[in-house]
Design a protein around this motif. Structure first.
Motif, PDB file in Angstrom:
ATOM      1  N   LEU A 144       0.853  -1.189   0.000  1.00 25.67           N
ATOM      2  CA  LEU A 144       0.000   0.000   0.000  1.00 25.67           C
ATOM      3  C   LEU A 144       0.889   1.240   0.000  1.00 25.67           C
ATOM      4  CD1 LEU A 144      -2.887   1.182   0.249  1.00 25.67           C
ATOM      5  CD2 LEU A 144      -2.531   1.201   2.725  1.00 25.67           C
ATOM      6  N   HIS A 145       0.789   2.027  -1.083  1.00 24.84           N
ATOM      7  CA  HIS A 145       1.575   3.261  -1.199  1.00 24.84           C
ATOM      8  C   HIS A 145       0.648   4.427  -0.871  1.00 24.84           C
ATOM      9  CE1 HIS A 145       4.757   1.477  -4.041  1.00 24.84           C
ATOM     10  NE2 HIS A 145       3.881   0.507  -3.834  1.00 24.84           N
ATOM     11  N   VAL A 146       1.090   5.264   0.042  1.00 23.40           N
ATOM     12  CA  VAL A 146       0.320   6.459   0.386  1.00 23.40           C
ATOM     13  C   VAL A 146       1.181   7.657   0.006  1.00 23.40           C
ATOM     14  CG1 VAL A 146      -0.828   7.757   2.221  1.00 23.40           C
ATOM     15  CG2 VAL A 146      -0.696   5.253   2.377  1.00 23.40           C
ATOM     16  N   GLU A 147       0.617   8.525  -0.833  1.00 23.36           N
ATOM     17  CA  GLU A 147       1.380   9.700  -1.265  1.00 23.36           C
ATOM     18  C   GLU A 147       0.622  10.947  -0.846  1.00 23.36           C
ATOM     19  OE1 GLU A 147       2.039   9.719  -5.525  1.00 23.36           O
ATOM     20  OE2 GLU A 147       2.422  11.883  -5.425  1.00 23.36           O
ATOM     21  N   ASN A 148       1.368  11.922  -0.372  1.00 21.07           N
ATOM     22  CA  ASN A 148       0.768  13.213  -0.023  1.00 21.07           C
ATOM     23  C   ASN A 148       1.040  14.191  -1.168  1.00 21.07           C
ATOM     24  OD1 ASN A 148      -0.064  15.604   1.003  1.00 21.07           O
ATOM     25  ND2 ASN A 148       1.295  15.605   2.798  1.00 21.07           N
ATOM     26  N   PRO A 149       0.031  14.477  -1.993  1.00 19.35           N
ATOM     27  CA  PRO A 149       0.279  15.339  -3.157  1.00 19.35           C
ATOM     28  C   PRO A 149       0.326  16.826  -2.806  1.00 19.35           C
ATOM     29  CG  PRO A 149      -2.007  14.564  -3.172  1.00 19.35           C
ATOM     30  CD  PRO A 149      -1.368  13.994  -1.935  1.00 19.35           C
TER      31      PRO A 149
END
Ligand code: BG6
Length: 294
Positions: A144-149
């Protein structure tokens, strides 16, 4: 075809026979089949026969994805979210085939905060999730990749993979949890639920109603029962939840009769405290399930 996808489901087929089915709703893995020693394909996950698979509610079984809150929300940013957050009950998009060879078949699904107009009122932060599911002969990896844009805001989140391991609940053991500190959600009062206990058992069973949140867990677990075993490895998921409702399961409308007898949930997650993700940064939590060969 190694990867088939329709509007609602993605199926991976490994050349050695194993298969996995992923609903785009919630990116929920609803089936993982691996051959036994006799070469016959066996389902390795539990899904209730009364589970809704039509996108009307989170799936009772398989591997639901929990994000950005575990359980009832407690963080001020999460208060409008339902139990276990929003990732398990929104439609994800099929993004790409990441790998397709004899080592493994792998796909990437995505969910962006902007994909669902409801999100702006539910959750004040932007996020981009990617879920990479990789099937090998005896192994299933879920990243699970979580990115903060955002260029300016941080995100605080919890994440967990709610893995329903198909196993006889009256005769299954989870190790090694001995000596770990945990919070017992079956306790009757808030105070007791918030008081850490220490696990004294070498082998943890779920013969009684169990809902335990182990913190600072080792990231490598073995689930064993007569005739079978599963190894679970986790990275960045620093905690692990062990859950089986026993007779309490009768209260769940989507639990089949006596369904709790057929699984134990072992759920690697980051659920004690929050991951704080700075602007433009990303985080990856990984779970690898391997069927025991003994
Ligand atoms: O019914 P839900 O929302 O799928 O949650 C199932 C269980 O999920 C577990 O992870 C929680 O620790 C339990 O408290 C909870 O009951």
């Amino acid at each position: 075809m190694p990867v088939d996808h329709s509007d609602s489901k993605v199926t991976l087929n490994h050349p050695k026979g194993s298969t996995v089915e992923i609903l785009l709703y919630g990116a929920t893995i609803i089936s993982w089949k691996v051959a036994d020693k006799q070469g016959s394909l066996q389902e390795r996950l539990f899904v209730s026969s009364k589970a809704s698979l039509d996108g009307s509610k989170p799936v009772r079984g398989g591997i639901p994805v929990v994000f950005p809150c575990f359980g009832a929300p407690t963080h001020p940013d999460h208060l409008k979210l339902p139990q276990h957050g929003l990732a398990r009950n929104q439609n994800w998009s099929f993004d790409s085939i990441v790998m397709d060879n004899s080592a493994g078949v792998s796909v990437r699904l995505t969910l962006d905060s902007s994909a669902n107009p409801k999100n702006a009122s539910l959750y004040p932060k932007e996020f981009r999730l990617a879920y990479v599911v990789t099937l090998a002969e005896h192994q299933l990896s879920t990243d699970l990749h979580v990115e903060n844009p955002s260029a300016t805001e941080t995100i605080d989140f919890q994440a967990l993979l709610h893995t329903y391991v198909r196993a006889p609940a009256d005769n299954v053991f989870v190790t090694p949890l001995h000596g770990l500190s945990y919070f017992d959600k079956t306790e009757a009062t808030d105070e007791a639920r918030a008081t850490a206990k220490t696990e004294t058992r070498q082998e943890v069973d779920v013969k009684n109603f169990t809902d335990s949140v182990y913190q600072g867990a080792p990231g490598q677990y073995r689930v064993t029962w007569p005739g079978g075993s599963l190894e679970i490895r986790a990275k960045e998921f620093k905690d692990v939840v062990v859950w089986n409702p026993q007779e309490e399961g009768r209260k769940m409308s989507d639990m089949e009769a006596d369904g709790w007898k057929n699984y134990v949930c072992v759920e690697p997650g980051y659920v004690r405290g929050f991951v704080t993700l700075e602007p433009k940064k990303s985080w990856i939590g990984q779970q690898v399930l391997t069927v025991g060969q003994d």
